[in-house]
Design a protein around this motif. Sequence first.
Motif, short mmCIF file in Angstrom:
data_model
loop_
_atom_site.label_atom_id
_atom_site.label_comp_id
_atom_site.label_asym_id
_atom_site.label_seq_id
_atom_site.Cartn_x
_atom_site.Cartn_y
_atom_site.Cartn_z
N UNK A 3 -9.12 0.70 29.26
CA UNK A 3 -8.61 1.64 30.25
C UNK A 3 -7.75 2.70 29.57
N UNK A 4 -7.33 2.39 28.33
CA UNK A 4 -6.51 3.30 27.54
C UNK A 4 -7.10 3.39 26.13
N UNK A 5 -6.80 4.48 25.46
CA UNK A 5 -7.27 4.64 24.08
C UNK A 5 -6.46 3.76 23.13
N UNK A 6 -5.17 3.63 23.37
CA UNK A 6 -4.34 2.90 22.42
C UNK A 6 -3.20 2.18 23.13
N UNK A 7 -2.63 1.20 22.41
CA UNK A 7 -1.38 0.57 22.82
C UNK A 7 -0.40 0.74 21.68
N UNK A 8 0.83 1.15 22.01
CA UNK A 8 1.83 1.52 21.01
C UNK A 8 3.17 0.92 21.42
N UNK A 9 3.60 -0.12 20.71
CA UNK A 9 4.79 -0.88 21.09
C UNK A 9 5.96 -0.50 20.18
N UNK A 10 7.06 -0.06 20.77
CA UNK A 10 8.23 0.37 20.01
C UNK A 10 9.49 -0.24 20.59
N UNK A 11 10.38 -0.67 19.71
CA UNK A 11 11.67 -1.20 20.15
C UNK A 11 12.83 -0.43 19.54
N UNK A 12 12.86 -0.31 18.22
CA UNK A 12 13.90 0.46 17.55
C UNK A 12 13.37 1.88 17.30
N UNK A 13 14.11 2.87 17.75
CA UNK A 13 13.66 4.27 17.66
C UNK A 13 13.93 4.83 16.26
N UNK A 14 13.26 4.26 15.28
CA UNK A 14 13.42 4.76 13.92
C UNK A 14 12.86 6.18 13.83
N UNK A 15 13.35 6.93 12.85
CA UNK A 15 13.01 8.36 12.80
C UNK A 15 11.50 8.59 12.74
N UNK A 16 10.78 7.78 11.95
CA UNK A 16 9.33 8.02 11.83
C UNK A 16 8.60 7.67 13.12
N UNK A 17 9.14 6.71 13.87
CA UNK A 17 8.54 6.39 15.17
C UNK A 17 8.80 7.53 16.16
N UNK A 90 -5.06 -0.57 18.48
CA UNK A 90 -3.66 -0.93 18.36
C UNK A 90 -3.00 0.08 17.42
N UNK A 91 -2.10 0.89 17.95
CA UNK A 91 -1.36 1.87 17.15
C UNK A 91 0.02 1.31 16.89
N UNK A 92 0.35 1.07 15.62
CA UNK A 92 1.67 0.54 15.36
C UNK A 92 2.37 1.27 14.23
N UNK A 93 3.68 1.24 14.27
CA UNK A 93 4.51 1.85 13.23
C UNK A 93 5.38 0.76 12.64
N UNK A 94 5.25 0.58 11.35
CA UNK A 94 6.01 -0.46 10.67
C UNK A 94 7.49 -0.09 10.59
N UNK A 95 8.28 -1.05 10.12
CA UNK A 95 9.72 -0.84 9.99
C UNK A 95 10.03 0.22 8.94
N UNK A 96 9.31 0.18 7.82
CA UNK A 96 9.54 1.10 6.72
C UNK A 96 8.30 1.93 6.42
N UNK A 97 8.52 3.15 5.96
CA UNK A 97 7.38 4.01 5.58
C UNK A 97 7.60 4.62 4.19
N UNK A 98 8.58 4.10 3.43
CA UNK A 98 8.86 4.65 2.10
C UNK A 98 7.71 4.37 1.15
N UNK A 99 7.56 5.24 0.17
CA UNK A 99 6.45 5.10 -0.78
C UNK A 99 6.80 4.23 -1.98
N UNK A 100 8.05 3.81 -2.09
CA UNK A 100 8.47 3.02 -3.26
C UNK A 100 8.55 1.53 -2.97
N UNK A 101 7.97 1.10 -1.84
CA UNK A 101 7.96 -0.32 -1.51
C UNK A 101 6.79 -0.62 -0.61
N UNK A 102 6.55 -1.91 -0.39
CA UNK A 102 5.48 -2.33 0.52
C UNK A 102 6.02 -3.46 1.36
N UNK A 103 6.24 -3.18 2.63
CA UNK A 103 6.88 -4.14 3.54
C UNK A 103 5.99 -4.40 4.73
N UNK A 104 5.64 -5.67 4.94
CA UNK A 104 4.83 -6.05 6.10
C UNK A 104 5.67 -6.92 7.03
#
Length: 215
Positions: A3-17, A90-104
């Motif tokens: 019924x929708x193209x995507x689902x996008x769940x956000x809790x903390x309004x981090x800058x990249x989100x 499922x559209x999601x934004x991780x906690x971190x988006x920096x290029x010098x680490x990899x966080x899942x």
Amino acid sequence: DPKKVYINLNRVARHHRCMLMDSLIENDLLKYGYNTWGDTYEAFASYKSFVNPNTKIDQQTFDVLDIEDLSSINPNNFVPTRHCKESFLFLNTETNINSNELFFSEKVYKPLGIGMPFITLGNPGTLQDLRSRGFLTFNDWFDETYDLDLPLQTRIQIITDNIKKYSKYSLEDLQKIRSEMTDLLEHNLNLYTSMYKKNWLKESITTYVQELKWK
């Protein structure tokens, strides 16, 4: 049953989100998705003060799915099943988006664990790392160059363009495309399930002991 193209769940309004949400708003794409929004730690005020004073996020009405007060409850172990069933991706934004680490966090694994296609804004190389673990991603359907080490705004624009593309499809077409993805989604789900059941503590200790023997 999309019924929708995507689902996008956000809790903390981090800058990249916030930046991604502003992009969805500016392109009139909010109506094509389920979007939750929280202002935990008053993170949005920081974004509005220092990044985009003209943001329209605070003028929107967001969806309330399984959790009504996102500031008081962290739904990291919840999945809004019904709304996922009604969403194409499922559209999601991780906690971190920096290029010098990899966080899942759990955000990467939720769509894998429920058999959904996904677009993930995380550290550059997130999709590449998943592929190295044996998971399959969706470059036959999505422009996945958003996973490259590009400027953040460029990555967000690529993601927005993906959503915009599928917002023009009929719900019947989205259902057909999901059917085309079946083998890939089942592969990811089966791999996730096998990894979930694996005894990682035993493997880690064994690897550590072997490394000590070589030293």
